[in-house]
Scaffold this motif. Structure first.
Motif, PDB file in Angstrom:
ATOM      1  N   ALA A 395       0.816  -1.218   0.000  1.00 24.09           N
ATOM      2  CA  ALA A 395       0.000   0.000   0.000  1.00 24.09           C
ATOM      3  C   ALA A 395       0.846   1.264   0.000  1.00 24.09           C
ATOM      4  CB  ALA A 395      -0.929  -0.001   1.218  1.00 24.09           C
ATOM      5  N   ASP A 396       2.123   1.163   0.366  1.00 22.21           N
ATOM      6  CA  ASP A 396       2.988   2.335   0.356  1.00 22.21           C
ATOM      7  C   ASP A 396       3.380   2.763  -1.057  1.00 22.21           C
ATOM      8  OD1 ASP A 396       3.240   2.557   3.187  1.00 22.21           O
ATOM      9  OD2 ASP A 396       4.647   0.887   3.173  1.00 22.21           O
ATOM     10  N   VAL A 397       3.347   1.836  -1.994  1.00 22.00           N
ATOM     11  CA  VAL A 397       3.937   2.091  -3.314  1.00 22.00           C
ATOM     12  C   VAL A 397       3.194   3.166  -4.105  1.00 22.00           C
ATOM     13  CG1 VAL A 397       4.565   1.051  -5.520  1.00 22.00           C
ATOM     14  CG2 VAL A 397       4.966  -0.200  -3.389  1.00 22.00           C
ATOM     15  N   PRO A 398       1.854   3.141  -4.225  1.00 20.69           N
ATOM     16  CA  PRO A 398       1.194   4.164  -5.046  1.00 20.69           C
ATOM     17  C   PRO A 398       1.460   5.587  -4.578  1.00 20.69           C
ATOM     18  CG  PRO A 398      -0.297   2.336  -4.610  1.00 20.69           C
ATOM     19  CD  PRO A 398       0.897   2.120  -3.740  1.00 20.69           C
ATOM     20  N   GLU A 399       1.448   5.819  -3.279  1.00 19.32           N
ATOM     21  CA  GLU A 399       1.693   7.176  -2.782  1.00 19.32           C
ATOM     22  C   GLU A 399       3.124   7.609  -3.062  1.00 19.32           C
ATOM     23  OE1 GLU A 399       1.155   9.799   1.318  1.00 19.32           O
ATOM     24  OE2 GLU A 399       0.348   7.773   1.168  1.00 19.32           O
ATOM     25  N   LEU A 400       4.072   6.681  -2.887  1.00 18.29           N
ATOM     26  CA  LEU A 400       5.458   7.011  -3.208  1.00 18.29           C
ATOM     27  C   LEU A 400       5.622   7.277  -4.699  1.00 18.29           C
ATOM     28  CD1 LEU A 400       7.412   4.526  -0.930  1.00 18.29           C
ATOM     29  CD2 LEU A 400       7.692   7.012  -0.961  1.00 18.29           C
ATOM     30  N   ALA A 401       4.991   6.467  -5.537  1.00 13.48           N
ATOM     31  CA  ALA A 401       5.107   6.667  -6.981  1.00 13.48           C
ATOM     32  C   ALA A 401       4.568   8.030  -7.394  1.00 13.48           C
ATOM     33  CB  ALA A 401       4.381   5.551  -7.722  1.00 13.48           C
ATOM     34  N   ALA A 402       3.476   8.450  -6.768  1.00 16.81           N
ATOM     35  CA  ALA A 402       2.929   9.770  -7.078  1.00 16.81           C
ATOM     36  C   ALA A 402       3.919  10.867  -6.681  1.00 16.81           C
ATOM     37  CB  ALA A 402       1.596   9.960  -6.357  1.00 16.81           C
ATOM     38  N   LEU A 403       4.552  10.708  -5.524  1.00 13.41           N
ATOM     39  CA  LEU A 403       5.563  11.677  -5.093  1.00 13.41           C
ATOM     40  C   LEU A 403       6.754  11.677  -6.053  1.00 13.41           C
ATOM     41  CD1 LEU A 403       6.835  13.637  -3.063  1.00 13.41           C
ATOM     42  CD2 LEU A 403       7.572  11.645  -1.731  1.00 13.41           C
ATOM     43  N   GLN A 404       7.184  10.486  -6.463  1.00 12.09           N
ATOM     44  CA  GLN A 404       8.308  10.377  -7.390  1.00 12.09           C
ATOM     45  C   GLN A 404       7.999  11.067  -8.713  1.00 12.09           C
ATOM     46  OE1 GLN A 404       8.365   6.148  -7.259  1.00 12.09           O
ATOM     47  NE2 GLN A 404       9.506   6.057  -5.333  1.00 12.09           N
ATOM     48  N   GLU A 405       6.787  10.869  -9.226  1.00 10.98           N
ATOM     49  CA  GLU A 405       6.411  11.526 -10.475  1.00 10.98           C
ATOM     50  C   GLU A 405       6.391  13.036 -10.318  1.00 10.98           C
ATOM     51  OE1 GLU A 405       2.846  10.016 -12.209  1.00 10.98           O
ATOM     52  OE2 GLU A 405       3.485   7.916 -12.095  1.00 10.98           O
ATOM     53  N   GLY A 406       5.865  13.520  -9.182  1.00  6.76           N
ATOM     54  CA  GLY A 406       5.836  14.957  -8.947  1.00  6.76           C
ATOM     55  C   GLY A 406       7.228  15.554  -8.869  1.00  6.76           C
ATOM     56  N   LEU A 407       8.120  14.875  -8.191  1.00  5.63           N
ATOM     57  CA  LEU A 407       9.499  15.347  -8.079  1.00  5.63           C
ATOM     58  C   LEU A 407      10.197  15.349  -9.434  1.00  5.63           C
ATOM     59  CD1 LEU A 407      10.520  13.546  -4.779  1.00  5.63           C
ATOM     60  CD2 LEU A 407      10.594  16.024  -5.137  1.00  5.63           C
ATOM     61  N   LEU A 408      10.002  14.274 -10.216  1.00  3.12           N
ATOM     62  CA  LEU A 408      10.673  14.187 -11.503  1.00  3.12           C
ATOM     63  C   LEU A 408      10.161  15.259 -12.460  1.00  3.12           C
ATOM     64  CD1 LEU A 408      12.607  12.887 -13.457  1.00  3.12           C
ATOM     65  CD2 LEU A 408      10.902  11.104 -13.898  1.00  3.12           C
ATOM     66  N   ALA A 409       8.855  15.457 -12.496  1.00  6.11           N
ATOM     67  CA  ALA A 409       8.303  16.486 -13.380  1.00  6.11           C
ATOM     68  C   ALA A 409       8.823  17.873 -13.004  1.00  6.11           C
ATOM     69  CB  ALA A 409       6.778  16.449 -13.331  1.00  6.11           C
ATOM     70  N   ALA A 410       8.861  18.154 -11.715  1.00  6.32           N
ATOM     71  CA  ALA A 410       9.352  19.459 -11.271  1.00  6.32           C
ATOM     72  C   ALA A 410      10.839  19.618 -11.554  1.00  6.32           C
ATOM     73  CB  ALA A 410       9.076  19.629  -9.781  1.00  6.32           C
ATOM     74  N   ALA A 411      11.601  18.552 -11.328  1.00 11.59           N
ATOM     75  CA  ALA A 411      13.047  18.628 -11.539  1.00 11.59           C
ATOM     76  C   ALA A 411      13.378  18.860 -13.008  1.00 11.59           C
ATOM     77  CB  ALA A 411      13.706  17.342 -11.048  1.00 11.59           C
ATOM     78  N   LEU A 412      12.631  18.262 -13.925  1.00 13.11           N
ATOM     79  CA  LEU A 412      12.872  18.508 -15.340  1.00 13.11           C
ATOM     80  C   LEU A 412      12.649  19.969 -15.689  1.00 13.11           C
ATOM     81  CD1 LEU A 412      11.263  15.310 -16.916  1.00 13.11           C
ATOM     82  CD2 LEU A 412      13.689  15.920 -16.927  1.00 13.11           C
ATOM     83  N   GLY A 413      11.716  20.616 -14.981  1.00 15.49           N
ATOM     84  CA  GLY A 413      11.494  22.039 -15.205  1.00 15.49           C
ATOM     85  C   GLY A 413      12.660  22.890 -14.755  1.00 15.49           C
ATOM     86  N   ALA A 414      13.413  22.414 -13.762  1.00 12.60           N
ATOM     87  CA  ALA A 414      14.565  23.161 -13.253  1.00 12.60           C
ATOM     88  C   ALA A 414      15.820  22.928 -14.073  1.00 12.60           C
ATOM     89  CB  ALA A 414      14.823  22.781 -11.791  1.00 12.60           C
TER      90      ALA A 414
END
Length: 497
Positions: A395-414
């Protein structure tokens, strides 16, 4: 794994629940499953210091959600253990915690009752005793006597008789015989493997899928066995600041040299310019630097930097390349560890304490290279974090994956046009690795995935087996059973100029 984001939910009872669905029939207590502490006049029992330290660490993990790898070194120092006793305490604590689920199934059969009906202090002593009897060279009588003494000290003399009977029952069979016994009623191959190799079933399935993505599903049992083996301690010599020793790749050395096998002594002697770091962590950080030539004046970012090992390595590389480095870690205590880690490098590293998604959005197009070592389940480092497998859940995986996607999308913007980002996780779980990259890149035509396998090979001084995933992706996946490293995942992403 970085401290960015919510801590994973701990299953506090974890393997104290019936891990295998077995256990003997419940019966009335003959030694007491509800025990009181020793009376004031009770004669204290002697327990060898290494076992006392191991037991205290196991109890802290059980009762306070402590992390053994953080607690044990201090407990060893406080107890003043010799090198031999420190090694014994480490093996007993780590070995017991790694195989907790298997030992619980064995104890349930030996005791003839569900482990939930055994007082926790008694259960932890039984776990420690079972590990000594079945998986170490400790003499059986010593393992039984010391464990019974621990029970007497922490749960009373009435409980010690019960513990003695259970451990003598454990000692009546070999490890292989017990494994056959507890896996006999397994309902699936995954459940059988989970009991035999002490991994929760959901982790077994995740690891199988990750290996199958490389066409190497047959390596599953080798991987599970590697997760249960004590990892070799390796060091990193910060490039340009210390000289590597030994034929390791490329800045690594074993920890056991002139300091007599004490990695802490090696680190202290070199004023932090040599430090303990897994070779996989070194390779993924160095691959970011080596993916394309560095131009003086580049600006780099370590977005989720805690506790700072990769940050220090990047800082040393930035120093000798004429680049600058920023770091970010959302958890203040871990940010402090990052500052401590980079203190030995004569380069100013600004360490922010922000949500990485916010920091990256606030700095659009700023960085030439970004390391995103994303928070994850940590399934790639189970051999180093022995209790982690029992705390994480699917059950931990979906929430972590959402955080990972958010971080990656933001980091590509930087990232600047032409800049490179390394997306890294200490987990091979496909939902945290390839799926995250694919999801973020699905709607972008300005980002190219580079060949991370070639980048890792280029910075490694030894040949390294990195097969192409069946998906045709360019990512690299390291494995403990194949490479002797943590299971680090690396995807290198380049923004179009």
């Amino acid at each position: 794994m970085s401290g960015q984001g919510r801590q994973n939910r701990d299953d506090r009872r974890g393997p104290q629940r019936r891990a295998d669905g077995q256990g003997g029939p419940r019966r009335e207590s003959t030694g007491g499953t509800s025990h009181r502490a020793p009376s004031r006049g009770a004669r204290p029992r002697d327990v060898q210091p290494a076992r006392r330290v191991a037991y205290d660490v196991i109890r802290a993990v059980s009762t306070s959600d402590a992390y053994a790898n953080l607690l044990l070194p201090g407990a060893i120092r406080e107890a003043g253990l010799s090198s031999a006793d420190a090694a014994l305490a480490t093996e007993l604590a780590y070995g017991t915690l790694r195989r907790l689920g298997t030992y619980d199934a064995i104890i349930a059969q030996a005791a003839g009752r569900d482990i939930a009906d055994i007082d926790p202090p008694v259960l932890d002593a039984l776990r420690l005793g079972t590990h000594q009897i079945l998986a170490t060279r400790v003499a059986t009588h010593a393992a039984v006597n010391e464990s019974v003494n621990l029970v007497a000290l922490h749960a009373g003399r009435g409980a010690s008789g019960f513990a003695n009977a259970v451990l003598r029952s454990v000692a009546a069979r070999t490890q292989d015989e017990w494994l056959d016994a507890v896996t006999a009623a397994a309902r699936s191959d995954d459940e059988r493997l989970g009991l035999r190799f002490a991994h929760p079933v959901w982790i077994i399935r995740a690891l199988r899928r990750a290996l199958a993505a490389e066409g190497r599903e047959e390596e599953l049992e080798a991987l599970l066995a590697a997760d249960n083996a004590a990892p070799e301690v390796t060091l990193v010599a910060l490039p340009g600041l210390a000289e590597p020793q030994g034929p390791r790749r490329p800045y690594a050395a074993t920890a056991f040299g002139s300091a007599g096998g004490d990695p802490g002594a090696v680190v202290a002697a070199n004023k932090g310019r040599v430090r303990v770091q897994d070779e996989g962590s070194q390779l993924v950080a160095l691959a970011l630097v080596g993916a394309q030539p560095v131009t003086a004046g580049e600006r780099w970012l370590d977005l989720c930097a805690g506790p700072g090992g990769k940050t220090a390595l990047l800082a040393a590389e930035a120093l000798r390349s004429g680049a600058t480095l920023d770091a970010n870690e959302v958890v203040p205590a871990r940010a402090g560890l990052v500052r401590k880690a980079v203190a030995s490098v004569p380069l100013h590293v600004d360490v922010a304490e922000e949500d990485g998604r916010v920091l990256a959005v606030d700095r659009p197009g700023v960085y030439d290279r970004i390391l995103l070592d994303a928070p994850c389940t940590g399934l790639g480092a189970l051999r180093r974090r022995p209790e982690a497998r029992w705390r994480k859940t699917a059950a931990d995986v979906p929430e972590l994956a959402a955080l990972q996607e958010g971080l990656l999308a933001a980091a590509l913007g930087a990232l600047k046009p032409g800049g490179i980002l390394a997306y890294v996780t200490c987990s091979p779980h496909l939902a945290e690795t390839a799926a995250v990259v694919q999801s973020v890149l699905r709607d972008r035509d300005d980002v190219q995935e580079l060949d991370a396998r070639e980048a890792v090979r280029a910075v490694s001084e030894q040949p390294i087996d990195l097969p192409e995933p069946s998906s045709g992706s360019g990512h690299a996946q390291l494995w403990p059973h194949r490479h002797g490293t943590d299971a680090m995942f690396l995807s290198l992403l380049r923004k179009q100029p």
